[in-house]
Motif scaffolding. Structure first.
Motif, PDB file in Angstrom:
ATOM      1  N   TRP A  42       0.909  -1.104   0.145  1.00  0.00           N
ATOM      2  CA  TRP A  42      -0.131   0.088   0.047  1.00  0.00           C
ATOM      3  C   TRP A  42       0.764   1.220   0.103  1.00  0.00           C
ATOM      4  N   CYS A  46      -1.514   4.273  -4.082  1.00  0.00           N
ATOM      5  CA  CYS A  46      -2.612   2.835  -4.230  1.00  0.00           C
ATOM      6  C   CYS A  46      -4.070   3.110  -4.129  1.00  0.00           C
ATOM      7  N   THR A  68      -5.695  -6.252  -1.198  1.00  0.00           N
ATOM      8  CA  THR A  68      -4.552  -5.610  -1.272  1.00  0.00           C
ATOM      9  C   THR A  68      -3.658  -6.502  -0.118  1.00  0.00           C
ATOM     10  N   SER A  76       0.134   0.523   7.152  1.00  0.00           N
ATOM     11  CA  SER A  76      -0.692   1.081   6.184  1.00  0.00           C
ATOM     12  C   SER A  76      -1.906   0.383   6.071  1.00  0.00           C
ATOM     13  N   ALA A  80      -5.666   1.230   4.542  1.00  0.00           N
ATOM     14  CA  ALA A  80      -6.602   0.315   3.721  1.00  0.00           C
ATOM     15  C   ALA A  80      -7.844   0.342   4.375  1.00  0.00           C
ATOM     16  N   PHE A  85     -11.232  -1.555   2.643  1.00  0.00           N
ATOM     17  CA  PHE A  85     -10.359  -2.952   2.668  1.00  0.00           C
ATOM     18  C   PHE A  85     -10.804  -3.492   3.955  1.00  0.00           C
ATOM     19  N   PRO A  92      -8.211  -7.120   2.804  1.00  0.00           N
ATOM     20  CA  PRO A  92      -6.726  -7.005   3.091  1.00  0.00           C
ATOM     21  C   PRO A  92      -6.031  -8.536   3.060  1.00  0.00           C
TER      22      PRO A  92
END
Length: 98
Positions: A42, A46, A68, A76, A80, A85, A92
């Motif tokens: 990420w 991103c 991701t 990160s 996310a 995410f 994730p």
């Protein structure tokens, strides 16, 4: 689908696709049938990249997802999560494979 061009780099030859926004209409066709796209790590850009990928999947009427891959305990992960995410939707993932 795309016209490839062979170019010479320093130590080898590579195929590239030249184009810019003129190729956007073709993306829906390219992403048809795609079920999962993985983005490893990420970075600062991103969010925009994964959002574009999500949009292309929607345009292609695909039920695919964009995931991701982050290291366990990554700083990160908070970013996310802010980009939707989440563990609930399974997007994730841990890049260590565990």
């Amino acid at each position: 689908m795309f016209n490839k061009e062979k170019v010479s780099l320093v130590s080898h030859k590579e195929y590239i696709v030249r184009g810019k926004r003129n190729l956007f209409p073709l993306f829906s066709e390219v992403f048809k049938g795609v079920k999962k796209i993985g983005v490893i790590r990420w970075g600062s850009q991103c969010f925009f990249k994964v959002q574009n990928l999500k949009d292309y999947l929607v345009q292609a009427k695909s039920d695919g997802i964009v995931k991701t891959g982050l290291r366990k305990g990554s700083k990160s992960l908070e970013e996310a999560h802010a980009a939707r995410f989440t563990e609930e939707n399974g997007t994730p993932g841990d890049i260590s494979g565990q």
